[in-house]
Design a protein around this motif. Structure first.
Motif, PDB file in Angstrom:
ATOM      1  N   PRO A   8     124.977  66.645  -2.061  1.00 52.33           N
ATOM      2  CA  PRO A   8     125.460  65.289  -2.319  1.00 52.33           C
ATOM      3  C   PRO A   8     125.224  64.329  -1.143  1.00 52.33           C
ATOM      4  CG  PRO A   8     127.057  66.877  -3.105  1.00 52.33           C
ATOM      5  CD  PRO A   8     125.991  67.661  -2.400  1.00 52.33           C
ATOM      6  N   ARG A   9     125.324  64.836   0.075  1.00 54.46           N
ATOM      7  CA  ARG A   9     125.142  63.919   1.196  1.00 54.46           C
ATOM      8  C   ARG A   9     123.851  64.195   1.950  1.00 54.46           C
ATOM      9  NH1 ARG A   9     128.152  60.041   4.017  1.00 54.46           N
ATOM     10  NH2 ARG A   9     126.501  58.622   4.648  1.00 54.46           N
ATOM     11  N   SER A  21     123.529  57.382   1.247  1.00 54.05           N
ATOM     12  CA  SER A  21     124.898  57.299   0.735  1.00 54.05           C
ATOM     13  C   SER A  21     125.095  58.489  -0.197  1.00 54.05           C
ATOM     14  CB  SER A  21     125.115  55.975   0.001  1.00 54.05           C
ATOM     15  OG  SER A  21     124.200  55.862  -1.056  1.00 54.05           O
ATOM     16  N   ARG A  22     126.342  58.857  -0.383  1.00 53.64           N
ATOM     17  CA  ARG A  22     126.638  60.069  -1.142  1.00 53.64           C
ATOM     18  C   ARG A  22     126.287  59.889  -2.622  1.00 53.64           C
ATOM     19  NH1 ARG A  22     130.669  62.718  -4.003  1.00 53.64           N
ATOM     20  NH2 ARG A  22     130.657  64.959  -3.578  1.00 53.64           N
ATOM     21  N   ARG A  29     127.703  64.956  -7.262  1.00 53.75           N
ATOM     22  CA  ARG A  29     127.263  66.338  -7.379  1.00 53.75           C
ATOM     23  C   ARG A  29     126.915  66.594  -8.846  1.00 53.75           C
ATOM     24  NH1 ARG A  29     128.378  70.999  -4.147  1.00 53.75           N
ATOM     25  NH2 ARG A  29     129.276  69.552  -2.641  1.00 53.75           N
ATOM     26  N   ALA A  53     125.392  61.864   6.980  1.00 47.77           N
ATOM     27  CA  ALA A  53     126.832  61.875   6.745  1.00 47.77           C
ATOM     28  C   ALA A  53     127.596  61.381   7.978  1.00 47.77           C
ATOM     29  CB  ALA A  53     127.290  63.281   6.376  1.00 47.77           C
ATOM     30  N   THR A  58     129.983  68.353   5.035  1.00 46.41           N
ATOM     31  CA  THR A  58     129.747  66.954   5.384  1.00 46.41           C
ATOM     32  C   THR A  58     130.940  66.123   4.957  1.00 46.41           C
ATOM     33  OG1 THR A  58     128.642  66.507   3.287  1.00 46.41           O
ATOM     34  CG2 THR A  58     127.248  67.148   5.133  1.00 46.41           C
ATOM     35  N   SER A  65     131.945  62.263   3.931  1.00 47.23           N
ATOM     36  CA  SER A  65     131.380  60.975   3.516  1.00 47.23           C
ATOM     37  C   SER A  65     132.498  59.962   3.327  1.00 47.23           C
ATOM     38  CB  SER A  65     130.625  61.121   2.185  1.00 47.23           C
ATOM     39  OG  SER A  65     129.530  62.002   2.318  1.00 47.23           O
ATOM     40  N   ASP A  76     132.143  67.640   1.425  1.00 48.37           N
ATOM     41  CA  ASP A  76     131.275  68.509   0.631  1.00 48.37           C
ATOM     42  C   ASP A  76     131.016  69.782   1.412  1.00 48.37           C
ATOM     43  OD1 ASP A  76     130.331  67.124  -1.890  1.00 48.37           O
ATOM     44  OD2 ASP A  76     130.050  65.544  -0.409  1.00 48.37           O
TER      45      ASP A  76
END
Lengths: 242, 242, 242, 242, 242, 242
Positions: free
Chosen positions: C71-72, C76-77, C80, D28, D44, D46, D119
């Motif tokens: 996701p990261r 930017s995230r 998932r 991140a 990570t 975020s 995450d």
């Protein structure tokens, strides 16, 4: 009974023009485009040499249906069910109805361990898509059975009789036959009737959208349905005779 | 180059017959049935006065596409994606391609905060459904824009140029134009080419199914594609002139 | 050709630093961390003694790929995909591409009834994740085959040749090799090229993000790709020789 | 207490080597690779300037976690949850635990209307992934808060104290600290303990896999956990001091 | 320890009234309505002559649980999980706990290749639904085993001992037994304890909702849990003796 | 008419014992356990101060229903719909029917911008669950409206008339009232009838399971339904008078 002006100008007991075109697409064992006025449904029949798990090894076949509506078959665009990730309640309800209606004229023992799937996809909607679908799917089913017979895969015709369907409703106080969209979205009672060519009822689904309906209204509606289904059975026979 | 016998009897540089029928269904702002031989795709364009979240408030429009295949458009029946509960990878890939191809000829600022969705549904498949879909969807898009202009909702035509697509491939060692299903399922290289009417490439997707292809093969394929797309752009212009 | 200032300061025909680290994790039969500059992808190869249903009993193996992005991994995230409940279109498109690319160098008969799954998970993204994934997955695949050979499970090496991939694009009017994120999000044309060590094309996917590209631009891009892929094939060979 | 031979040769009260590497990836706000022996988890943090619906407008922030396992982090390949279309019960259970554990050291009012998402993705698994995740995620969380403070987005440090986690269990009759996979899959009792640096318990999850455990065993396990968590808190402090 | 006023007026060590009603519904092999005060859970045990794939052919049985909450079992209506399309994390966590707890008293070899599924559906919720579910499901499980024995399908009773569960917590600084909803939503520490009739712990799940808890608090909570579980085991025995 | 032996020993025109128990659970604004013989359905009515998107800002309320069946309400265990990840077609069909039936007696303008959700959960099934659900949900709906009136949230009673439902069918050639499971699974025609207390039909759903039914059979079935619904309306009135 008051003088009625149907949006289409039809008389109360008048159906829309019905067209049944066989062989509309080339791959399916049966492929029929059925039109009830501006409503157009493509009905294909697909034969497969397998049955669902609950029938395996029983020597019986299965007849089932799936229903879909192209996203822009309707006045405004609807979400694509495949993109939303599931079939809606209305879709499931209609395809269950189509399947039950067609199974009512099939001897599943004579069909043998085969599945015939009737895919009814609405290209253009103007009311009555489920009744058009049943009426057209019957013709596609007959074509698929003829295909099996021509290849001598089955000895005996598993179809007995014929099945057709029509909608009736009370529109502005008057019982009318074969509702189009303008009537369907503004009527008090809406009823879908499936019958066979012996005059028997296969399925009856009536809903009071506005005020509840009474026995005399029900009787008037059923009389209209019988008339309409008579015409549809004739149209099916003529199409199949070509 | 060896003498080739294409299954259809066509010459290597010969396209299938192309038909483009506008106004195929009545509700959509644009509705086109496009046929590349036996491949038939219904392309509708739907205008909606909203844009996806990432564009809201930016004064720009959006053009997007969805692709579907009726379950019995193919030789044997495929599962209905709505019933399986998701669109497959091939479907997503094709609809992303169609969307990118069409956006390449639209000035999204001139469109304003509107979405035009191109639904491309395959009624019958015989190879080349994605290229037929792009070619037909362009015509539906033009019709939808004309509808917006006729209602004076937009002042300036947001469409610049024209877009069409065709497949080419190396079949039994010979580069050929516009693969049908028999060729597509038995070729060494398969390439989909999207071009505009200025002779520029919008998208190029080539896959070596069998042996890897070389620069000279690529050049031969691109030359065929340019020829085919020239014919498709003419067919689009003629359809839009009626 | 104008003077270009790439955001990274690289020359147009200059790749990012490429690193290929074998044995990055311990459980997989092949495990490779591949870096194209700041893009880092973990590629594992898993051997299983079964094949998908459509291959069962045919004596052939299968090579497939799955792709994911932490996701990261990105600026930017992103959501998932497991939490959203489905893989997006981009993910499916990339993993289909990786699978096709790797199958192009495998004799599936020699592999026997086994599946090798290449999981390509992006730990950090800076453009070119799919080309890095293909390049690294090839090395993981070789390691998995060596593992099978060391255990004497297969007699003949099923891998023929080598496969690598790189992106090229037209950035501010200049064809450049191996786009990073800053270039990728601001270029006119973006093309992913997969080639083998015989100089043949396995896959070509070019998209005009801005203006359509012409034959001479295409030729310049392909020349850059050939150069880059030559360097990647060398890097693969060196990593595998250690 | 009997003489025990742990598979790894460790003493009962001995942890595996712990490594905490900050800045492992670059995008991140906090990015930590934590290793408990061969278990390696990328954590990570975020920062996003929005909160879930149930907190909107309340002036409070949110801290939450997501957990994933790369398909080949384990001895044999597991299905990818994104491909299966949902996160399994074990995954949901673990990510809920990580989230609760981290929220226990955050003053959500001081955080303001922001969400910090942790995450935790397992690159390689050898037992204890959830306890490593909590221990590493704490460090990533501190880094994200330092990033907010460096940009002067928040005035007051919302983190109070520190949080770490370790597993303990009864392996072949002997209480041991920090189970690896060989022990975890063959132990009688397995307990995950989350504590803060004030010696308080945040979370306690004990399961009797074989025979039920008794108060004296529980006490021995908690003593081991306190020792291990003391070492982990030191490792966190040292990592954060660099 | 301060004087406490529990919302219900109960003493700290006082459980709610417990009722266990066997034979609540008629189709299941075991069917128990269990009430802990206003919390009411229907627990049915269903016997099926098959086991999950991972146990097939091993001569062992399986015991598993599913948990659900009627949408309006709670103060305000919750979404129906079937309508949302997935079970939430809390649901999965609870049903995994119930399954583990019950398996702890079953000799799966003696059960043979059968699955017993314990469906625990909350009709009315007032805190402690998972502990009530475990306590009631044990009785349903015994009834299902008696049903198997009465039909002589199994020779040996596969159940050894008994299992019950209760929650304890620190409410306004005071350790209390069997939290109801008012306490559960406002307590510092919440712990679910599963024990067998030999005084051993099967499962221990403690969470500090407010401040972290210490060893002496833990000890006080465990003492309360032991007392409560003693009463529950008695209630189970009495119900089973009828 | 031949002499009939119904499995239950009932006369053809005899309903099962009907019980309607109000206040069955405590949180819902209306909560009714309805029993038609061994069929038992818990119907709760939940009031929420919001309406679906399509009604927002129109000053009208909404009445809707959801239906579920506990997994072991039936003779053999069915999969839990929440675990399978979707509601089946039968479930959707039934809950749409319940919603339509109840909306037929509600003035949605007088209800104001509120939603009343009727959750009908089958605790034990023995045929006729949908008709029992409608009959019980009506009583729960009245209780919810009384709750709103008692709190003076609405001035005018939005409910006009009463609604009840019963099944009728042709069992071994004889029309019978209120089918139980043994009859339902072995009958020729099955019809669900929803009527109001003015003697009007709200919904009529008849299906020929075996041979098609004729007008005289339909008339006999409707006469039975009218009788049964009369008794149900009386039972509702008596329950509401307590």
């Amino acid at each position: 009974m008051s003088t009625l002006s149907r949006p289409s100008g039809r008389a109360p007991e008048q159906m829309r023009e019905v067209r049944i075109e066989r062989g509309y697409t080339r791959h399916a064992e049966g492929s029929v485009l059925v039109a009830f006025g501006e409503t157009r449904v493509l009905c294909t029949a697909s034969v497969e040499n397998r049955v669902p798990g609950f029938l395996r090894g029983k020597g019986e076949g299965w007849v089932t249906a799936e229903y879909g509506m192209l996203p822009r078959a309707t006045h405004s665009r609807s979400d694509r069910e495949a993109a939303r990730g599931k079939q809606g309640g209305r879709t499931l309800e209609i395809q269950r109805l189509i399947g039950r209606a067609l199974r009512a004229c099939v001897d599943r023992g004579a069909l043998g361990e085969r599945t015939i799937t009737l895919d009814c996809d609405v290209l253009q909607a103007d009311g009555g898509t489920r009744t058009a679908a049943i009426t057209g799917a019957y013709v596609a089913l007959v074509d698929a059975v003829r295909w099996l017979q021509a290849r001598k895969e089955i000895a005996k015709n598993p179809i007995f009789g014929a099945v057709a369907a029509v909608s009736v409703g009370v529109y502005r106080g008057v019982p009318v036959l074969d509702l189009d969209y303008a009537e369907d979205s503004d009527c008090d009672t809406d009823m879908n009737v499936v019958m066979n060519d012996g005059g028997g009822f296969i399925e009856l689904q009536g809903t009071a959208e506005g005020h509840a309906f009474r026995r005399d209204e029900l009787n008037a509606l059923l009389a209209l349905a019988e008339k309409g289904i008579g015409e549809l059975l004739t149209a099916q026979r003529e199409a199949l005779a070509q």
